[in-house]
Design an enzyme around this catalytic site. Structure first.
Site, PDB file in Angstrom:
ATOM      1  N   GLY A  14     -36.050 -34.512 -25.290  1.00  0.00           N
ATOM      2  CA  GLY A  14     -36.957 -33.429 -25.654  1.00  0.00           C
ATOM      3  C   GLY A  14     -37.681 -33.732 -26.949  1.00  0.00           C
ATOM      4  N   PHE A 119     -44.153  -9.407 -39.578  1.00  0.00           N
ATOM      5  CA  PHE A 119     -43.806  -9.585 -38.174  1.00  0.00           C
ATOM      6  C   PHE A 119     -42.773  -8.528 -37.814  1.00  0.00           C
ATOM      7  CE2 PHE A 119     -44.007 -13.362 -35.101  1.00  0.00           C
ATOM      8  CZ  PHE A 119     -45.362 -13.530 -35.247  1.00  0.00           C
ATOM      9  N   ASP A 221     -34.192 -27.578 -18.061  1.00  0.00           N
ATOM     10  CA  ASP A 221     -33.480 -28.740 -17.517  1.00  0.00           C
ATOM     11  C   ASP A 221     -32.188 -29.059 -18.269  1.00  0.00           C
ATOM     12  OD1 ASP A 221     -35.756 -28.823 -16.012  1.00  0.00           O
ATOM     13  OD2 ASP A 221     -36.559 -30.668 -16.873  1.00  0.00           O
ATOM     14  N   GLN A 240     -35.625 -12.725 -23.374  1.00  0.00           N
ATOM     15  CA  GLN A 240     -36.566 -11.878 -24.105  1.00  0.00           C
ATOM     16  C   GLN A 240     -37.860 -11.665 -23.329  1.00  0.00           C
ATOM     17  OE1 GLN A 240     -38.538 -13.148 -28.052  1.00  0.00           O
ATOM     18  NE2 GLN A 240     -37.327 -11.347 -28.558  1.00  0.00           N
ATOM     19  N   HIS A 242     -41.551 -10.382 -23.943  1.00  0.00           N
ATOM     20  CA  HIS A 242     -42.483 -10.113 -25.047  1.00  0.00           C
ATOM     21  C   HIS A 242     -43.367  -8.948 -24.640  1.00  0.00           C
ATOM     22  CE1 HIS A 242     -45.408 -10.602 -28.203  1.00  0.00           C
ATOM     23  NE2 HIS A 242     -44.693 -11.571 -28.744  1.00  0.00           N
ATOM     24  N   LEU A 252     -49.746 -15.238 -24.035  1.00  0.00           N
ATOM     25  CA  LEU A 252     -49.222 -14.418 -25.119  1.00  0.00           C
ATOM     26  C   LEU A 252     -50.310 -13.958 -26.084  1.00  0.00           C
ATOM     27  CD1 LEU A 252     -46.514 -13.464 -26.410  1.00  0.00           C
ATOM     28  CD2 LEU A 252     -46.767 -15.405 -27.937  1.00  0.00           C
ATOM     29  N   GLU A 255     -47.313 -11.542 -31.719  1.00  0.00           N
ATOM     30  CA  GLU A 255     -46.934 -10.415 -32.554  1.00  0.00           C
ATOM     31  C   GLU A 255     -47.780 -10.391 -33.836  1.00  0.00           C
ATOM     32  OE1 GLU A 255     -42.720  -9.496 -32.084  1.00  0.00           O
ATOM     33  OE2 GLU A 255     -42.595  -9.757 -34.242  1.00  0.00           O
ATOM     34  N   ARG A 286     -38.660  -6.734 -30.847  1.00  0.00           N
ATOM     35  CA  ARG A 286     -39.336  -6.962 -29.574  1.00  0.00           C
ATOM     36  C   ARG A 286     -38.723  -6.235 -28.399  1.00  0.00           C
ATOM     37  NH1 ARG A 286     -40.964 -13.251 -29.887  1.00  0.00           N
ATOM     38  NH2 ARG A 286     -42.528 -12.796 -31.462  1.00  0.00           N
ATOM     39  N   HIS A 353     -40.392 -14.381 -21.917  1.00  0.00           N
ATOM     40  CA  HIS A 353     -40.885 -15.158 -23.055  1.00  0.00           C
ATOM     41  C   HIS A 353     -39.885 -16.156 -23.615  1.00  0.00           C
ATOM     42  CE1 HIS A 353     -43.278 -16.008 -26.576  1.00  0.00           C
ATOM     43  NE2 HIS A 353     -42.384 -15.507 -27.408  1.00  0.00           N
ATOM     44  N   ARG A 397     -34.090 -12.064 -30.081  1.00  0.00           N
ATOM     45  CA  ARG A 397     -34.627 -12.910 -31.136  1.00  0.00           C
ATOM     46  C   ARG A 397     -35.738 -12.194 -31.874  1.00  0.00           C
ATOM     47  NH1 ARG A 397     -39.150 -16.598 -31.632  1.00  0.00           N
ATOM     48  NH2 ARG A 397     -39.865 -16.036 -29.561  1.00  0.00           N
ATOM     49  N   SER A 402     -37.647 -18.512 -34.094  1.00  0.00           N
ATOM     50  CA  SER A 402     -37.349 -19.649 -33.234  1.00  0.00           C
ATOM     51  C   SER A 402     -37.876 -20.954 -33.813  1.00  0.00           C
ATOM     52  CB  SER A 402     -37.923 -19.443 -31.832  1.00  0.00           C
ATOM     53  OG  SER A 402     -37.696 -20.605 -31.090  1.00  0.00           O
TER      54      SER A 402
HETATM   55  C1  LIG Z   1     -46.574 -18.618 -26.265  1.00  0.00           C
HETATM   56  C2  LIG Z   1     -45.425 -18.741 -27.203  1.00  0.00           C
HETATM   57  C3  LIG Z   1     -45.574 -18.381 -28.544  1.00  0.00           C
HETATM   58  C4  LIG Z   1     -44.511 -18.489 -29.425  1.00  0.00           C
HETATM   59  N1  LIG Z   1     -44.715 -18.143 -30.740  1.00  0.00           N
HETATM   60  C5  LIG Z   1     -43.673 -18.287 -31.605  1.00  0.00           C
HETATM   61  C6  LIG Z   1     -43.856 -17.981 -32.990  1.00  0.00           C
HETATM   62  O1  LIG Z   1     -44.940 -17.584 -33.424  1.00  0.00           O
HETATM   63  N2  LIG Z   1     -42.810 -18.137 -33.826  1.00  0.00           N
HETATM   64  C7  LIG Z   1     -41.585 -18.576 -33.395  1.00  0.00           C
HETATM   65  O2  LIG Z   1     -40.694 -18.715 -34.202  1.00  0.00           O
HETATM   66  N3  LIG Z   1     -41.408 -18.893 -32.091  1.00  0.00           N
HETATM   67  C8  LIG Z   1     -42.412 -18.750 -31.187  1.00  0.00           C
HETATM   68  N4  LIG Z   1     -42.208 -19.070 -29.868  1.00  0.00           N
HETATM   69  C9  LIG Z   1     -40.934 -19.669 -29.468  1.00  0.00           C
HETATM   70  C10 LIG Z   1     -40.880 -21.131 -29.866  1.00  0.00           C
HETATM   71  O3  LIG Z   1     -42.158 -21.690 -29.826  1.00  0.00           O
HETATM   72  C11 LIG Z   1     -39.988 -21.954 -28.966  1.00  0.00           C
HETATM   73  O4  LIG Z   1     -38.784 -21.310 -28.766  1.00  0.00           O
HETATM   74  C12 LIG Z   1     -39.712 -23.313 -29.576  1.00  0.00           C
HETATM   75  O5  LIG Z   1     -40.910 -23.946 -29.905  1.00  0.00           O
HETATM   76  C13 LIG Z   1     -38.887 -24.179 -28.678  1.00  0.00           C
HETATM   77  O6  LIG Z   1     -38.809 -25.490 -29.205  1.00  0.00           O
HETATM   78  P1  LIG Z   1     -37.873 -26.591 -28.584  1.00  0.00           P
HETATM   79  O7  LIG Z   1     -38.017 -27.801 -29.413  1.00  0.00           O
HETATM   80  O8  LIG Z   1     -36.529 -26.030 -28.378  1.00  0.00           O
HETATM   81  O9  LIG Z   1     -38.452 -26.824 -27.108  1.00  0.00           O
HETATM   82  P2  LIG Z   1     -39.942 -27.264 -26.506  1.00  0.00           P
HETATM   83  O10 LIG Z   1     -40.942 -27.281 -27.576  1.00  0.00           O
HETATM   84  O11 LIG Z   1     -40.103 -26.408 -25.353  1.00  0.00           O
HETATM   85  O12 LIG Z   1     -39.674 -28.740 -26.112  1.00  0.00           O
HETATM   86  C14 LIG Z   1     -38.891 -29.113 -25.010  1.00  0.00           C
HETATM   87  C15 LIG Z   1     -38.993 -30.600 -24.855  1.00  0.00           C
HETATM   88  O13 LIG Z   1     -38.048 -31.058 -23.899  1.00  0.00           O
HETATM   89  C16 LIG Z   1     -38.659 -31.945 -23.004  1.00  0.00           C
HETATM   90  N5  LIG Z   1     -37.920 -31.872 -21.754  1.00  0.00           N
HETATM   91  C17 LIG Z   1     -37.498 -30.765 -21.098  1.00  0.00           C
HETATM   92  N6  LIG Z   1     -36.833 -31.109 -19.991  1.00  0.00           N
HETATM   93  C18 LIG Z   1     -36.820 -32.456 -19.948  1.00  0.00           C
HETATM   94  C19 LIG Z   1     -36.279 -33.408 -19.050  1.00  0.00           C
HETATM   95  N7  LIG Z   1     -35.608 -33.044 -17.953  1.00  0.00           N
HETATM   96  N8  LIG Z   1     -36.458 -34.709 -19.303  1.00  0.00           N
HETATM   97  C20 LIG Z   1     -37.150 -35.101 -20.390  1.00  0.00           C
HETATM   98  N9  LIG Z   1     -37.672 -34.244 -21.287  1.00  0.00           N
HETATM   99  C21 LIG Z   1     -37.502 -32.950 -21.060  1.00  0.00           C
HETATM  100  C22 LIG Z   1     -40.080 -31.488 -22.925  1.00  0.00           C
HETATM  101  O14 LIG Z   1     -40.910 -32.535 -22.498  1.00  0.00           O
HETATM  102  C23 LIG Z   1     -40.343 -31.097 -24.373  1.00  0.00           C
HETATM  103  O15 LIG Z   1     -40.665 -32.258 -25.098  1.00  0.00           O
HETATM  104  C24 LIG Z   1     -43.267 -18.947 -28.969  1.00  0.00           C
HETATM  105  C25 LIG Z   1     -43.100 -19.299 -27.635  1.00  0.00           C
HETATM  106  C26 LIG Z   1     -44.158 -19.187 -26.751  1.00  0.00           C
HETATM  107  C27 LIG Z   1     -43.938 -19.529 -25.316  1.00  0.00           C
END
Ligand SMILES: Cc1cc2nc3c(=O)[nH]c(=O)nc-3n(C[C@H](O)[C@H](O)[C@H](O)COP(=O)(O)OP(=O)(O)OC[C@H]3O[C@@H](n4cnc5c(N)ncnc54)[C@H](O)[C@@H]3O)c2cc1C
Ligand code: SF4
Ligand code: SF4
Ligand code: FES
Lengths: 586, 232
Positions: A14, A119, A221, A240, A242, A252, A255, A286, A353, A397, A402
């Site tokens: 990831g 927020f 995954d 959650q 939203h 989205l 907020e 939320r 969300h 959350r 996040s």
């Molecule tokens: C529209 C939106 C707005 C948001 N706004 C905010 C905000 O303002 N403030 C806040 O704090 N949070 C916000 N969030 C939440 C926050 O953005 C996410 O929870 C956070 O970015 C998740 O990061 P992550 O690194 O865990 O996962 P992700 O950024 O989702 O990354 C997952 C990674 O895993 C990889 N991956 C997944 N499965 C596999 C696999 N089987 N094999 C290989 N690679 C794989 C993907 O390619 C990707 O690189 C928002 C979420 C959304 C959807």
């Protein structure tokens, strides 16, 4: 044919903010790290985060980490683990400064400091006046953070495997995780990546629902891989919703729109949040706002011909603020609703969300599972970000927490892995049985036949989740939902691919994602049926109250036997006094 | 609605063909990505294309639509002339169907050292930056690396290995313009010579192609001005 193998100290699966922050820590410590991602790193869904990242910098209003901690515990409806929450809130300012030094183009105040906006769920002085704790780069904060972290990883010469899909973890009989089986999407060739430590940072599972704010790739995954490796997943019933996704579409409206002064109105033009949360109003937590919107809609005060949405009013905020602070929101509203929010209100409704539940970890990012007494770390396995459940978000959350979670625990996991590597200098022998098992899950899709399609079954699964596992739940609805999901699980066996080519076969990837979604849907539904109380995002109309006597505990779901177990909430913080459960009013 | 889509699978096809698909029930507000997904789901699972966020922020689904580069997910089908011709981004090796090999594009991106570089010790708080200095990054930092611009640039078609291309140059400008960055001189020096930047002939294809409304031509102009200022 022999299976290609590569060996690294650490495999990070990831490349969202969580994976990249951990990888950066490791690369800077000169560990040999491979980052695998099914999309090019900057296409990970962190890029879509809009509103900002929380830290008590006190650049705009008085603030300190302890108030942030209180808000987070309260926001979690007391299901969050207070040691991890204290750790996160204490680390927040440092981590945000670090991001700024890494290049994140935060918006600025006149004095040159980082801009912060109010927020939901934020307060000064333990429940007093509204705080302004969310550090923002306009409304593109996730984009700014993800790109900066990727850029710093380029500088640190991190090794990337772009467009590789991780199929399954491999482990030996002693339970050590030895790496993962992956497939190179471009060629369709499997590749076994052996590693002394493996970090799951695969993000959330918003694709469980039809109506969601998530990317197509957010199929949970890593959570499903953990389940298949025998690890229980935690608190999956807490998903959650939203309150402000564009109605009928899901994109989205951050907020931040309400943080900058926007508010919600029903069909009578009433600012209804004043009734549900007299003090915090539109900036209540939320779960509270989502339930209020859903209630307005259910009770016939929704807008539009079908009365199925409310309106997010921003026109009074002014052209200048919208152009400067919410340009991305405006573009989304214009593109997907045909509305300029500076002129007209935007139709919105609650939209799936964020995955609060996930792979249970401690605050070092180590994946933990129960043993006879207490719990133990699974050797060699870590998880951070939305796929993990550490648990700082508990039952709900807070916005802005996040992005903070992913960088704080990405870094913490990186540091812990560095220590672990010092004591575990050699790769353990590969376990062929485990590799073979993973290969079966991959080759299962070579079968030819005439059954169902991946897209068809995924659509049905999402509809069932929308219909039976949404904002309001009851025993009746959930019982039926469990039935329906188990039927879908059975039908999985009758799904066949039409496309059996090797090169860039996205159909095969989607098939494996569907298997993952099914596992998580079952986990979510069964966990939700069992929890007979209302807490945070899990709202049971038949059990409308929170029940701390019986339910102040984390759910654990095991794939084998579809069995549930529970473990206590860690209510003891690291240094300060515990915040005991109190009625939650905003 | 009639679509003609470029199809090529190196495992089975000796050359590419334009395959026709008819899609009924076009719903209002339907985006081209939705249409492609429906074709894949309902008619032909073997159609391959990249996509993810569905809202124009991840940069995955850049394709050539009726001769113009754009993102499928924010292109309403109602605005397209029929039949809709869909091809992979021009000038890049095709991996399969609408999927192209972007390695060269990423290579140029990495080559401009797209990371904030500061030589002084770090303070324990944020670097200060005035709102005016921060405003200089607007129009630069928002790039989503979709590749629409670079693959529409004639100078890049002719010199893909030497000319950095508009996207990478926009990134270079993003760091040159950042008041916090201390590597401006190196960055400018690195872009000298006849190819890396000076192959740009201000043809403006890039700005026309950018789905995020960014203007690489202008960014390149800003770099050139900085070079002149530095020399005088
Ligand atoms: C529209 C939106 C707005 C948001 N706004 C905010 C905000 O303002 N403030 C806040 O704090 N949070 C916000 N969030 C939440 C926050 O953005 C996410 O929870 C956070 O970015 C998740 O990061 P992550 O690194 O865990 O996962 P992700 O950024 O989702 O990354 C997952 C990674 O895993 C990889 N991956 C997944 N499965 C596999 C696999 N089987 N094999 C290989 N690679 C794989 C993907 O390619 C990707 O690189 C928002 C979420 C959304 C959807
Ligand atoms: S302006 Fe320069 S970079 Fe842009 S398309 Fe023309 S030659 Fe290419
Ligand atoms: S400048 Fe525009 S077209 Fe070029 S890569 Fe960036 S977002 Fe895409
Ligand atoms: S799918 Fe992300 S930009 Fe189109």
């Amino acid at each position: 044919m022999t299976l290609a193998v590569r060996k690294f100290d650490t495999l990070v699966i990831g490349s969202g903010g969580g994976g990249l922050r951990a990888a950066l820590q490791l690369s800077q410590a000169e560990a040999n790290v491979a980052v695998v991602s099914k999309v090019f790193p900057t296409r990970s869904h962190t890029v879509a985060a809009q509103g900002g990242i929380n830290a008590a910098l006190a650049n705009v209003l008085p603030d300190n980490w302890h108030w942030h901690m209180y808000d987070t515990v309260k926001g979690s409806d007391y299901l969050g683990d207070q040691d991890a929450i204290e750790y996160m809130c204490r680390a927040a300012s440092h981590l945000v400064y670090e991001l700024e030094h890494a290049g994140v183009p935060f918006s600025r105040l006149d004095n040159g400091k980082i801009y912060q906006r109010p927020f939901g769920g934020q307060s000064q002085d333990f429940g007093g006046d509204q705080a302004a704790r969310t550090c923002a780069a306009a409304d593109r904060t996730g984009h700014a953070i993800l790109h900066s972290l990727y850029q710093q990883n380029i500088r640190a010469k991190t090794h990337f495997f772009d467009e590789y899909f991780a199929v399954d973890l491999v482990k030996d009989e002693q339970g050590h995780i030895l790496g993962a089986l992956t497939i190179e999407i471009e060629t369709g060739e499997p590749l076994l990546i052996e590693a002394k430590t493996t970090l799951l940072a695969t993000g959330g599972a918003g694709q469980l629902f039809c109506n969601n704010t998530n990317a197509h790739i957010n199929t949970g995954d890593g959570i499903a891989m953990a389940l298949r490796a025998g690890i229980p997943v935690q608190d999956m019933e807490f998903f959650q919703f939203h309150p402000t996704g564009i109605a009928g579409k899901g994109m989205l409206m951050s907020e931040g729109a309400r943080g900058e002064g926007g508010y919600l109105v029903n069909k009578d033009g009433e600012r209804f949040m004043e009734r549900y949360a007299p003090h915090a109003k539109d900036l209540a937590s939320r779960d509270v706002v989502s339930r209020a919107v859903a209630t307005e809609i259910r009770e016939g005060r929704g807008c539009g011909p079908d009365g199925d949405y409310v309106l997010l009013k921003m026109d009074h905020v002014g052209e200048e603020v919208i152009a400067k602070r919410l340009p991305g929101i405006r573009a989304l509203a214009e593109t997907f609703a045909g509305i300029d929010p500076a002129k007209e209100p935007v139709p919105v409704s609650p939209t799936a969300h964020y995955t609060m539940g996930g792979i249970p970890t401690n605050r070092y990012g180590q994946v933990v599972a129960p043993v006879d007494v207490g719990e133990e770390a699974i050797p060699g396995l870590y998880a951070v970000g939305e796929c993990a459940c550490v648990s700082v978000h508990g039952a709900n959350r807070l916005g802005g927490n996040s992005l903070l979670d992913i960088v704080v625990f990405g870094r913490a996991a990186g540091n812990h892995i560095i220590e672990f590597l010092k004591e575990h200098r050699y790769h353990r022998p590969m376990d062929q049985g485990s590799v073979d098992k993973a290969m079966v899950n991959l080759h299962r899709w070579d079968r030819k036949g005439e059954g169902e399609t991946v897209g068809g079954l995924r659509g049905e699964l999402q509809q069932v989740m929308d219909d039976y596992c949404s904002v309001f739940r009851t025993k009746e609805i959930l019982t039926e939902g469990v039935q329906k999901i188990l039927e879908i699980e059975k039908r999985l066996n009758n799904v066949y691919l039409r496309d059996h080519s090797k090169i860039f076969n996205t159909a095969r990837i989607e098939a494996m994602e569907l298997v993952n979604l099914v596992d998580l849907a079952v986990a979510t539904m069964i966990s939700a049926l069992a929890r007979e109380e209302s807490r945070g995002a899990h709202s049971r109309m038949d059990f409308p109250e929170r029940d701390d006597k019986h339910w102040l505990k984390h759910t654990l779901y095991y794939k084998e036997g579809k069995r549930l177990d529970y473990k206590p909430v860690r209510v003891k913080p690291l240094t300060v006094e515990s915040f005991p459960p109190k009625p939650r009013v905003y | 609605m009639k679509f003609r889509i470029y199809r090529y699978n190196p495992e089975t096809d000796s050359e590419a063909v334009m395959q026709e698909y008819i899609l009924e029930d076009i719903t209002p507000g339907m985006m081209l990505r939705d249409a492609l997904l429906r074709i894949k789901e309902e008619q032909d699972e073997t159609l391959s294309f990249r996509h993810s966020c569905g809202e124009g922020v991840c940069g995955s689904d850049a394709i050539n639509i009726n001769g113009h580069n754009g993102l499928g997910c924010i292109t309403p089908v109602s605005e397209l002339k029929e039949p809709v011709d869909i091809r992979p981004l021009p000038g890049r090796p095709v991996v399969r169907d609408l999927v192209v090999d972007m390695s060269q594009f990423y290579h140029h991106y990495r080559s401009v050292k797209p990371y904030l570089t500061v030589y002084e010790p770090e303070p324990e708080v944020e670097y200060l930056q005035s709102p005016e200095d921060r405003d200089k990054l607007d129009g630069l930092y928002e790039c989503i690396l979709c590749g629409c611009c670079t693959t529409a640039c004639p100078s890049f078609w002719w010199n893909p290995d030497k000319f950095r291309g508009p996207a990478a140059l926009l990134q270079a400008a993003r760091f040159i313009e950042d008041s916090r960055d201390q590597a401006t001189a190196e960055r400018l020096e690195d872009l000298e010579g006849p190819y890396r930047m000076f192959r740009c002939h201000t043809i403006m294809n890039c700005a026309d192609a950018c789905p995020k409304g960014l203007n690489p031509t202008e960014a390149i102009g800003r770099i050139k001005q900085r070079m002149l200022k530095d020399q005088s």
